[in-house]
Write a protein that holds these residues in place. Structure first.
Motif, PDB file in Angstrom:
ATOM      1  N   MET A 112     -16.328  -9.454  34.216  1.00 58.98           N
ATOM      2  CA  MET A 112     -16.893  -8.652  33.173  1.00 58.98           C
ATOM      3  C   MET A 112     -16.985  -9.509  31.924  1.00 58.98           C
ATOM      4  O   MET A 112     -16.068 -10.245  31.618  1.00 58.98           O
ATOM      5  CB  MET A 112     -15.992  -7.441  32.964  1.00 58.98           C
ATOM      6  N   ARG A 113     -18.120  -9.411  31.217  1.00 56.47           N
ATOM      7  CA  ARG A 113     -18.336 -10.155  29.978  1.00 56.47           C
ATOM      8  C   ARG A 113     -18.846  -9.231  28.891  1.00 56.47           C
ATOM      9  O   ARG A 113     -19.601  -8.323  29.156  1.00 56.47           O
ATOM     10  CB  ARG A 113     -19.421 -11.208  30.163  1.00 56.47           C
ATOM     11  N   ASN A 114     -18.458  -9.528  27.668  1.00 55.56           N
ATOM     12  CA  ASN A 114     -19.007  -8.856  26.497  1.00 55.56           C
ATOM     13  C   ASN A 114     -19.572  -9.943  25.596  1.00 55.56           C
ATOM     14  O   ASN A 114     -18.833 -10.735  25.040  1.00 55.56           O
ATOM     15  CB  ASN A 114     -17.935  -8.056  25.765  1.00 55.56           C
ATOM     16  N   GLU A 115     -20.872  -9.998  25.441  1.00 49.90           N
ATOM     17  CA  GLU A 115     -21.523 -11.023  24.625  1.00 49.90           C
ATOM     18  C   GLU A 115     -21.801 -10.560  23.200  1.00 49.90           C
ATOM     19  O   GLU A 115     -22.473 -11.251  22.453  1.00 49.90           O
ATOM     20  CB  GLU A 115     -22.825 -11.472  25.300  1.00 49.90           C
ATOM     21  N   THR A 116     -21.303  -9.403  22.815  1.00 50.56           N
ATOM     22  CA  THR A 116     -21.502  -8.893  21.461  1.00 50.56           C
ATOM     23  C   THR A 116     -20.710  -9.742  20.476  1.00 50.56           C
ATOM     24  O   THR A 116     -19.518  -9.925  20.651  1.00 50.56           O
ATOM     25  CB  THR A 116     -21.030  -7.432  21.359  1.00 50.56           C
ATOM     26  N   PRO A 117     -21.327 -10.271  19.412  1.00 51.41           N
ATOM     27  CA  PRO A 117     -20.620 -11.132  18.475  1.00 51.41           C
ATOM     28  C   PRO A 117     -19.798 -10.385  17.425  1.00 51.41           C
ATOM     29  O   PRO A 117     -19.117 -11.008  16.633  1.00 51.41           O
ATOM     30  CB  PRO A 117     -21.746 -11.923  17.806  1.00 51.41           C
ATOM     31  N   TYR A 118     -19.843  -9.077  17.392  1.00 58.01           N
ATOM     32  CA  TYR A 118     -19.102  -8.321  16.385  1.00 58.01           C
ATOM     33  C   TYR A 118     -18.354  -7.177  17.063  1.00 58.01           C
ATOM     34  O   TYR A 118     -18.652  -6.808  18.192  1.00 58.01           O
ATOM     35  CB  TYR A 118     -20.036  -7.789  15.294  1.00 58.01           C
ATOM     36  N   GLN A 119     -17.364  -6.668  16.353  1.00 57.87           N
ATOM     37  CA  GLN A 119     -16.485  -5.629  16.899  1.00 57.87           C
ATOM     38  C   GLN A 119     -17.226  -4.304  17.033  1.00 57.87           C
ATOM     39  O   GLN A 119     -17.660  -3.723  16.056  1.00 57.87           O
ATOM     40  CB  GLN A 119     -15.261  -5.452  15.991  1.00 57.87           C
ATOM     41  N   GLU A 135     -17.137  -0.634  19.752  1.00 59.27           N
ATOM     42  CA  GLU A 135     -16.378   0.009  20.807  1.00 59.27           C
ATOM     43  C   GLU A 135     -17.072  -0.268  22.130  1.00 59.27           C
ATOM     44  O   GLU A 135     -18.228   0.080  22.331  1.00 59.27           O
ATOM     45  CB  GLU A 135     -16.290   1.516  20.550  1.00 59.27           C
ATOM     46  N   CYS A 136     -16.388  -0.940  23.021  1.00 64.56           N
ATOM     47  CA  CYS A 136     -16.964  -1.310  24.311  1.00 64.56           C
ATOM     48  C   CYS A 136     -16.030  -0.825  25.417  1.00 64.56           C
ATOM     49  O   CYS A 136     -15.138  -1.546  25.859  1.00 64.56           O
ATOM     50  CB  CYS A 136     -17.170  -2.816  24.379  1.00 64.56           C
ATOM     51  N   ASN A 137     -16.209   0.421  25.804  1.00 63.18           N
ATOM     52  CA  ASN A 137     -15.412   1.001  26.879  1.00 63.18           C
ATOM     53  C   ASN A 137     -16.120   0.734  28.199  1.00 63.18           C
ATOM     54  O   ASN A 137     -17.259   1.132  28.382  1.00 63.18           O
ATOM     55  CB  ASN A 137     -15.250   2.509  26.680  1.00 63.18           C
ATOM     56  N   VAL A 138     -15.449   0.059  29.097  1.00 59.28           N
ATOM     57  CA  VAL A 138     -16.058  -0.377  30.347  1.00 59.28           C
ATOM     58  C   VAL A 138     -15.596   0.500  31.505  1.00 59.28           C
ATOM     59  O   VAL A 138     -14.426   0.863  31.608  1.00 59.28           O
ATOM     60  CB  VAL A 138     -15.683  -1.846  30.629  1.00 59.28           C
ATOM     61  N   GLU A 139     -16.529   0.830  32.351  1.00 62.08           N
ATOM     62  CA  GLU A 139     -16.253   1.534  33.601  1.00 62.08           C
ATOM     63  C   GLU A 139     -16.822   0.644  34.699  1.00 62.08           C
ATOM     64  O   GLU A 139     -18.022   0.387  34.733  1.00 62.08           O
ATOM     65  CB  GLU A 139     -16.948   2.890  33.606  1.00 62.08           C
ATOM     66  N   ILE A 140     -15.962   0.121  35.567  1.00 57.83           N
ATOM     67  CA  ILE A 140     -16.413  -0.815  36.577  1.00 57.83           C
ATOM     68  C   ILE A 140     -16.028  -0.316  37.968  1.00 57.83           C
ATOM     69  O   ILE A 140     -14.915   0.141  38.179  1.00 57.83           O
ATOM     70  CB  ILE A 140     -15.838  -2.222  36.297  1.00 57.83           C
ATOM     71  N   PHE A 171     -12.865   3.417  40.185  1.00 57.59           N
ATOM     72  CA  PHE A 171     -13.333   2.800  38.950  1.00 57.59           C
ATOM     73  C   PHE A 171     -12.159   2.293  38.132  1.00 57.59           C
ATOM     74  O   PHE A 171     -11.083   2.877  38.153  1.00 57.59           O
ATOM     75  CB  PHE A 171     -14.143   3.795  38.115  1.00 57.59           C
ATOM     76  N   LEU A 172     -12.364   1.213  37.404  1.00 58.60           N
ATOM     77  CA  LEU A 172     -11.409   0.725  36.418  1.00 58.60           C
ATOM     78  C   LEU A 172     -11.993   1.043  35.050  1.00 58.60           C
ATOM     79  O   LEU A 172     -13.188   0.875  34.826  1.00 58.60           O
ATOM     80  CB  LEU A 172     -11.221  -0.789  36.538  1.00 58.60           C
ATOM     81  N   TYR A 173     -11.156   1.481  34.145  1.00 63.56           N
ATOM     82  CA  TYR A 173     -11.579   1.797  32.778  1.00 63.56           C
ATOM     83  C   TYR A 173     -10.756   0.956  31.814  1.00 63.56           C
ATOM     84  O   TYR A 173      -9.534   0.975  31.871  1.00 63.56           O
ATOM     85  CB  TYR A 173     -11.355   3.281  32.478  1.00 63.56           C
TER      86      TYR A 173
END
Length: 71
Positions: free
Chosen positions: A1-8, A10-15, A55-57
């Motif tokens: 899993m990657r987050n390419e957002t350069p600023y803070q 809320e990135c809640n991931v469901e995988i 799922f993982l959260y």
């Protein structure tokens, strides 16, 4: 899993995971040995997460890469 957002943000991931169980973080780019001291990596970067259903959260920080392995 990657987050390419350069600023803070809320990135809640469901995988989706193929097997219900306990997953251990095996790589976490916010570990201090990769990017130094940050306010959000003062905990153990190699934590364990339990899948609820199949799922993982979890939350992902800016520019964070993370990999899991079934325990």
């Amino acid at each position: 899993m990657r987050n390419e957002t350069p600023y803070q943000v809320e990135c809640n991931v469901e995988i989706y995971v193929p097997v219900v169980g306990e997953y251990k973080v095996i790589y976490n780019s916010i570990d201090q040995r990769y990017i130094g001291s940050q306010h959000y990596n003062q905990h153990d970067p190699y934590w364990t997460i339990h899948s609820s259903g199949q799922f993982l959260y979890f939350d992902v920080h800016p520019f964070q890469n993370i990999a899991f392995k079934l325990k």
